[in-house]
Design an enzyme around this catalytic site. Structure first.
Site, PDB file in Angstrom:
ATOM      1  CE1 TYR A  18      -3.185   2.489   0.695  1.00  0.00           C
ATOM      2  CE2 TYR A  18      -2.757   2.834   2.176  1.00  0.00           C
ATOM      3  CZ  TYR A  18      -3.896   3.489   1.840  1.00  0.00           C
ATOM      4  OH  TYR A  18      -4.437   4.815   1.900  1.00  0.00           O
ATOM      5  CE  LYS A  44      -3.486   4.378  -1.778  1.00  0.00           C
ATOM      6  NZ  LYS A  44      -4.297   5.561  -2.728  1.00  0.00           N
TER       7      LYS A  44
END
Length: 262
Positions: A151, A155
């Site tokens: 994740y 990002k």
């Protein structure tokens, strides 16, 4: 009514930040396509009244992104704003416990999704004389300590993507920015919030940031609406952090190699 008559697409609009932002756009006169894989997106459109159309789609599928952009142009005569918000968490396991397949899926949705949004939305926005693209990144993309490895990497990619896209869209009058939420109560984080309430420790949620609380989707939606509006006409290629001050320090319990973090 900053978005009166504006054609807007919001992905991940079935709940959380996406839903709050779709409703915010519609409340200010926007003509919104609320898009999500979940059937809950139909509820979002209903809550927005006549200002929104629901579409079920996969934000990481190029065919689906092309389809939703074409729909906006067909229904509303063009496209002014794209909020590439759809994302998945990918778990918080150690890098050494994650699979390449998990990483591929997280990157497909969280990073390739915004890439596809920019690729297909920007030319249509140029046709309208300019507008804005906003992508959801995260404080986890700034440095370690705020999310799982896959994740966080995805990002971080989003933050660089908006910088690169802003440069490559020079002279087009299309601005590309990212919003970096901190801990927000959404569908992605709901289990943690529910667990804390069940254990009677809800007051501990968000205690690591200076405001000593978690955020709510509407607090992110207001920043996204600003970035998408003409009020942010000189904001481009930036990653706006909305985290209660968490990223000023990113306090974290270390996860030692070969051991499980406490």
């Amino acid at each position: 009514m900053r978005f009166h008559g504006k054609s807007i697409i919001v992905t991940g609009a079935g709940s959380g930040i996406g839903r709050a932002t779709a409703l915010a756009f519609a409340a200010e006169g926007g003509q919104v396509i609320a898009a999500d894989k979940s059937e809950a997106v139909h509820e979002t459109a209903a809550l927005a009244g006549g200002g929104a159309i629901a579409v079920q789609m996969d934000a990481g599928s190029e065919a689906d992104v092309e389809r939703v952009v074409a729909l906006a142009c067909d229904r509303f005569g063009g496209l002014d704003v794209f909020f590439a918000n759809a994302g998945i968490a990918g778990g918080i396991d150690s890098i050494f416990d994650q699979t390449a397949e998990l990483w591929a899926e997280v990157l497909r949705v969280n990073l390739i999704g915004p890439f596809l949004a920019i690729k297909h939305a920007a030319p249509r926005i140029v046709e309208r004389g300019g507008g804005a693209i906003v992508c959801t990144a995260s404080v986890a993309g700034l440095r370690s300590g705020a999310g799982g490895a896959a994740y966080s990497a995805s990002k971080a990619g989003v933050i660089n993507l908006v910088q690169t896209a802003a440069q490559q869209l020079s002279g087009s009058n299309v601005r590309v920015n990212a919003v970096c939420p901190g801990l927000i109560e959404t569908g992605m984080t709901q289990r943690a919030f529910d667990y804390a309430r069940e254990k009677g420790v809800e007051d501990k949620i968000g205690r690591l940031n200076p405001l000593r609380r978690a955020g709510v989707p509407d607090e992110i939606a207001r920043v996204v609406a600003f970035l998408a509006s003409s009020e942010a006409s000189y904001v481009n290629g930036q990653a706006w952090v909305v985290d209660g001050g968490l990223s000023t320090s990113h306090p974290v319990t270390r996860q030692e190699f070969g051991k499980t973090a406490v």
